[in-house]
Design a protein around this motif. Structure first.
Motif, PDB file in Angstrom:
ATOM      1  N   VAL A  33      54.082  66.176   7.417  1.00  0.00           N
ATOM      2  CA  VAL A  33      55.313  66.128   6.622  1.00  0.00           C
ATOM      3  C   VAL A  33      56.445  66.793   7.382  1.00  0.00           C
ATOM      4  CG1 VAL A  33      56.420  66.972   4.514  1.00  0.00           C
ATOM      5  CG2 VAL A  33      54.123  65.991   4.406  1.00  0.00           C
ATOM      6  N   ALA A  34      56.160  67.947   7.995  1.00  0.00           N
ATOM      7  CA  ALA A  34      57.188  68.653   8.768  1.00  0.00           C
ATOM      8  C   ALA A  34      57.667  67.799   9.936  1.00  0.00           C
ATOM      9  CB  ALA A  34      56.642  69.989   9.268  1.00  0.00           C
ATOM     10  N   GLY A  35      56.744  67.120  10.606  1.00  0.00           N
ATOM     11  CA  GLY A  35      57.131  66.255  11.717  1.00  0.00           C
ATOM     12  C   GLY A  35      57.965  65.072  11.261  1.00  0.00           C
ATOM     13  N   ILE A  36      57.596  64.472  10.141  1.00  0.00           N
ATOM     14  CA  ILE A  36      58.362  63.340   9.615  1.00  0.00           C
ATOM     15  C   ILE A  36      59.770  63.782   9.238  1.00  0.00           C
ATOM     16  CG2 ILE A  36      58.539  61.717   7.673  1.00  0.00           C
ATOM     17  CD1 ILE A  36      55.432  61.590   7.754  1.00  0.00           C
ATOM     18  N   GLU A  37      59.872  64.926   8.560  1.00  0.00           N
ATOM     19  CA  GLU A  37      61.191  65.413   8.153  1.00  0.00           C
ATOM     20  C   GLU A  37      62.043  65.795   9.352  1.00  0.00           C
ATOM     21  OE1 GLU A  37      60.186  68.559   5.438  1.00  0.00           O
ATOM     22  OE2 GLU A  37      60.204  67.193   3.718  1.00  0.00           O
ATOM     23  N   GLN A  38      61.413  66.269  10.418  1.00  0.00           N
ATOM     24  CA  GLN A  38      62.159  66.701  11.591  1.00  0.00           C
ATOM     25  C   GLN A  38      62.617  65.528  12.450  1.00  0.00           C
ATOM     26  OE1 GLN A  38      60.001  69.451  14.015  1.00  0.00           O
ATOM     27  NE2 GLN A  38      61.777  69.988  15.248  1.00  0.00           N
ATOM     28  N   PHE A  39      61.780  64.512  12.615  1.00  0.00           N
ATOM     29  CA  PHE A  39      62.080  63.451  13.562  1.00  0.00           C
ATOM     30  C   PHE A  39      62.521  62.133  12.938  1.00  0.00           C
ATOM     31  CE2 PHE A  39      59.116  66.233  15.918  1.00  0.00           C
ATOM     32  CZ  PHE A  39      59.977  66.614  16.929  1.00  0.00           C
ATOM     33  N   CYS A  40      62.430  61.994  11.634  1.00  0.00           N
ATOM     34  CA  CYS A  40      62.858  60.762  10.969  1.00  0.00           C
ATOM     35  C   CYS A  40      63.997  61.080  10.014  1.00  0.00           C
ATOM     36  CB  CYS A  40      61.706  60.139  10.178  1.00  0.00           C
ATOM     37  SG  CYS A  40      60.321  59.625  11.196  1.00  0.00           S
ATOM     38  N   ASP A  41      64.815  60.100   9.789  1.00  0.00           N
ATOM     39  CA  ASP A  41      65.874  60.248   8.790  1.00  0.00           C
ATOM     40  C   ASP A  41      65.252  59.909   7.437  1.00  0.00           C
ATOM     41  OD1 ASP A  41      68.196  60.481   7.394  1.00  0.00           O
ATOM     42  OD2 ASP A  41      69.127  58.653   8.196  1.00  0.00           O
ATOM     43  N   VAL A  42      64.978  60.930   6.642  1.00  0.00           N
ATOM     44  CA  VAL A  42      64.286  60.766   5.370  1.00  0.00           C
ATOM     45  C   VAL A  42      65.114  59.919   4.405  1.00  0.00           C
ATOM     46  CG1 VAL A  42      63.226  62.019   3.438  1.00  0.00           C
ATOM     47  CG2 VAL A  42      63.118  62.962   5.728  1.00  0.00           C
ATOM     48  N   GLU A  43      66.414  59.861   4.607  1.00  0.00           N
ATOM     49  CA  GLU A  43      67.297  59.092   3.733  1.00  0.00           C
ATOM     50  C   GLU A  43      67.119  57.581   3.943  1.00  0.00           C
ATOM     51  OE1 GLU A  43      69.469  60.580   1.501  1.00  0.00           O
ATOM     52  OE2 GLU A  43      68.570  62.490   2.099  1.00  0.00           O
ATOM     53  N   THR A  44      66.750  57.181   5.174  1.00  0.00           N
ATOM     54  CA  THR A  44      66.701  55.751   5.468  1.00  0.00           C
ATOM     55  C   THR A  44      65.313  55.231   5.844  1.00  0.00           C
ATOM     56  OG1 THR A  44      67.281  56.163   7.786  1.00  0.00           O
ATOM     57  CG2 THR A  44      69.103  55.730   6.249  1.00  0.00           C
ATOM     58  N   CYS A  69      61.521  53.963   5.727  1.00  0.00           N
ATOM     59  CA  CYS A  69      60.789  53.112   4.792  1.00  0.00           C
ATOM     60  C   CYS A  69      59.532  53.834   4.284  1.00  0.00           C
ATOM     61  CB  CYS A  69      60.416  51.818   5.518  1.00  0.00           C
ATOM     62  SG  CYS A  69      59.414  50.690   4.564  1.00  0.00           S
ATOM     63  N   PHE A  70      59.191  53.601   3.025  1.00  0.00           N
ATOM     64  CA  PHE A  70      58.005  54.222   2.415  1.00  0.00           C
ATOM     65  C   PHE A  70      56.741  53.856   3.180  1.00  0.00           C
ATOM     66  CE2 PHE A  70      54.462  53.964  -0.631  1.00  0.00           C
ATOM     67  CZ  PHE A  70      54.399  55.292  -1.022  1.00  0.00           C
ATOM     68  N   ASP A  71      56.605  52.600   3.595  1.00  0.00           N
ATOM     69  CA  ASP A  71      55.411  52.151   4.316  1.00  0.00           C
ATOM     70  C   ASP A  71      55.277  52.855   5.666  1.00  0.00           C
ATOM     71  OD1 ASP A  71      54.616  50.438   2.294  1.00  0.00           O
ATOM     72  OD2 ASP A  71      55.797  48.760   3.088  1.00  0.00           O
ATOM     73  N   GLU A  72      56.397  53.127   6.321  1.00  0.00           N
ATOM     74  CA  GLU A  72      56.351  53.828   7.600  1.00  0.00           C
ATOM     75  C   GLU A  72      55.859  55.267   7.410  1.00  0.00           C
ATOM     76  OE1 GLU A  72      59.282  55.237  11.234  1.00  0.00           O
ATOM     77  OE2 GLU A  72      59.998  53.719   9.825  1.00  0.00           O
ATOM     78  N   VAL A  73      56.357  55.935   6.394  1.00  0.00           N
ATOM     79  CA  VAL A  73      55.917  57.302   6.103  1.00  0.00           C
ATOM     80  C   VAL A  73      54.429  57.309   5.761  1.00  0.00           C
ATOM     81  CG1 VAL A  73      56.176  59.235   4.487  1.00  0.00           C
ATOM     82  CG2 VAL A  73      58.194  58.103   5.415  1.00  0.00           C
ATOM     83  N   LEU A  74      54.007  56.359   4.950  1.00  0.00           N
ATOM     84  CA  LEU A  74      52.595  56.259   4.574  1.00  0.00           C
ATOM     85  C   LEU A  74      51.724  56.033   5.815  1.00  0.00           C
ATOM     86  CD1 LEU A  74      50.449  56.133   2.356  1.00  0.00           C
ATOM     87  CD2 LEU A  74      50.918  53.677   2.178  1.00  0.00           C
ATOM     88  N   GLY A  75      52.170  55.168   6.710  1.00  0.00           N
ATOM     89  CA  GLY A  75      51.426  54.907   7.941  1.00  0.00           C
ATOM     90  C   GLY A  75      51.312  56.142   8.815  1.00  0.00           C
ATOM     91  N   ARG A  76      52.381  56.910   8.919  1.00  0.00           N
ATOM     92  CA  ARG A  76      52.344  58.137   9.725  1.00  0.00           C
ATOM     93  C   ARG A  76      51.402  59.168   9.107  1.00  0.00           C
ATOM     94  NH1 ARG A  76      56.992  58.977  13.308  1.00  0.00           N
ATOM     95  NH2 ARG A  76      58.256  57.082  13.279  1.00  0.00           N
ATOM     96  N   LEU A  77      51.445  59.297   7.785  1.00  0.00           N
ATOM     97  CA  LEU A  77      50.552  60.243   7.112  1.00  0.00           C
ATOM     98  C   LEU A  77      49.087  59.837   7.274  1.00  0.00           C
ATOM     99  CD1 LEU A  77      52.525  60.938   3.810  1.00  0.00           C
ATOM    100  CD2 LEU A  77      52.142  62.531   5.704  1.00  0.00           C
ATOM    101  N   LYS A  78      48.808  58.544   7.170  1.00  0.00           N
ATOM    102  CA  LYS A  78      47.435  58.061   7.333  1.00  0.00           C
ATOM    103  C   LYS A  78      46.938  58.284   8.759  1.00  0.00           C
ATOM    104  CE  LYS A  78      46.538  53.981   5.634  1.00  0.00           C
ATOM    105  NZ  LYS A  78      46.655  52.605   5.095  1.00  0.00           N
ATOM    106  N   ALA A  79      47.802  58.031   9.726  1.00  0.00           N
ATOM    107  CA  ALA A  79      47.415  58.240  11.130  1.00  0.00           C
ATOM    108  C   ALA A  79      47.101  59.712  11.378  1.00  0.00           C
ATOM    109  CB  ALA A  79      48.528  57.767  12.058  1.00  0.00           C
ATOM    110  N   PHE A  80      47.927  60.604  10.842  1.00  0.00           N
ATOM    111  CA  PHE A  80      47.696  62.029  11.007  1.00  0.00           C
ATOM    112  C   PHE A  80      46.393  62.444  10.328  1.00  0.00           C
ATOM    113  CE2 PHE A  80      48.051  66.451   9.712  1.00  0.00           C
ATOM    114  CZ  PHE A  80      48.377  67.055  10.899  1.00  0.00           C
ATOM    115  N   GLN A  81      46.158  61.938   9.137  1.00  0.00           N
ATOM    116  CA  GLN A  81      44.945  62.281   8.401  1.00  0.00           C
ATOM    117  C   GLN A  81      43.689  61.805   9.133  1.00  0.00           C
ATOM    118  OE1 GLN A  81      44.403  60.400   4.545  1.00  0.00           O
ATOM    119  NE2 GLN A  81      43.655  62.347   3.712  1.00  0.00           N
ATOM    120  N   GLU A  82      43.712  60.601   9.668  1.00  0.00           N
ATOM    121  CA  GLU A  82      42.563  60.081  10.413  1.00  0.00           C
ATOM    122  C   GLU A  82      42.303  60.895  11.669  1.00  0.00           C
ATOM    123  OE1 GLU A  82      43.283  55.951  11.145  1.00  0.00           O
ATOM    124  OE2 GLU A  82      43.207  55.448   9.015  1.00  0.00           O
TER     125      GLU A  82
END
Length: 163
Positions: A49-60, A62-75
């Motif tokens: 979550v910290a990496g996504i908030e730091q390197f992605c624009d949370v305002e723009t 896509c939900f699917d992109e965030v979900l994909g990043r979280l799944k990749a990190f979890q795996e």
């Protein structure tokens, strides 16, 4: 998100919530869905979550992109935890010391018979000589056999005129 709940299941709940909003005439934007998932993931995904908030624009983003990043990190985290639990090897098998291996080997019925103590039993366990019966060498390496063959050869050489 409940402990032990799969990320896909939780994302499905958020998507279902967006569908219910739509059926009521309101819309749940990607921005709101992203905020919801980032605020409610368990602690083990907090680094992602910290990496996504730091390197992605949370305002723009896509939900699917965030979900994909979280799944990749979890795996990746689960693979790493499995590797730590299973030792250094990837197949989950621990490496044993020589003493542990030998104890395990004996427990399985593959132990050796130390009935020849003092007769080469302290040598590396290579097998039993078929000539002298002593454990620790093979017949081709047997000193007793070589001495007897040398003595036999000397006796044959000492006999006069067989030619």
């Amino acid at each position: 998100m409940a402990d032990g709940e799969a990320l896909d299941v939780y994302a499905g709940k958020i998507s279902g919530m967006a569908a219910r909003f739509a059926s009521l005439g309101a819309t749940l934007s990607d921005k709101e869905m992203v905020k919801k998932i980032l605020d409610t993931v368990p602690e083990d995904l907090y680094q992602a979550v910290a990496g996504i908030e730091q390197f992605c624009d949370v305002e723009t983003v896509c939900f699917d992109e965030v979900l994909g990043r979280l799944k990749a990190f979890q795996e990746r985290s689960e693979r790493r935890k499995a590797a730590v639990r299973g030792g250094d090897r990837g197949d989950g098998q621990l490496l044993l010391t020589a003493a542990q291996w030998e104890a395990q080997h004996r427990a399985r019925g593959g132990g050796h018979n130390d009935d020849n103590a003092g007769n080469g039993a302290d040598l590396p366990r290579r097998g039993r000589c078929h000539y002298c019966g002593i454990r620790g060498h093979f017949e081709r390496d047997c000193r007793k056999k070589k001495r007897e063959e040398q003595a036999q050869a000397l006796l044959i050489d000492d006999q006069p005129g067989l030619c």
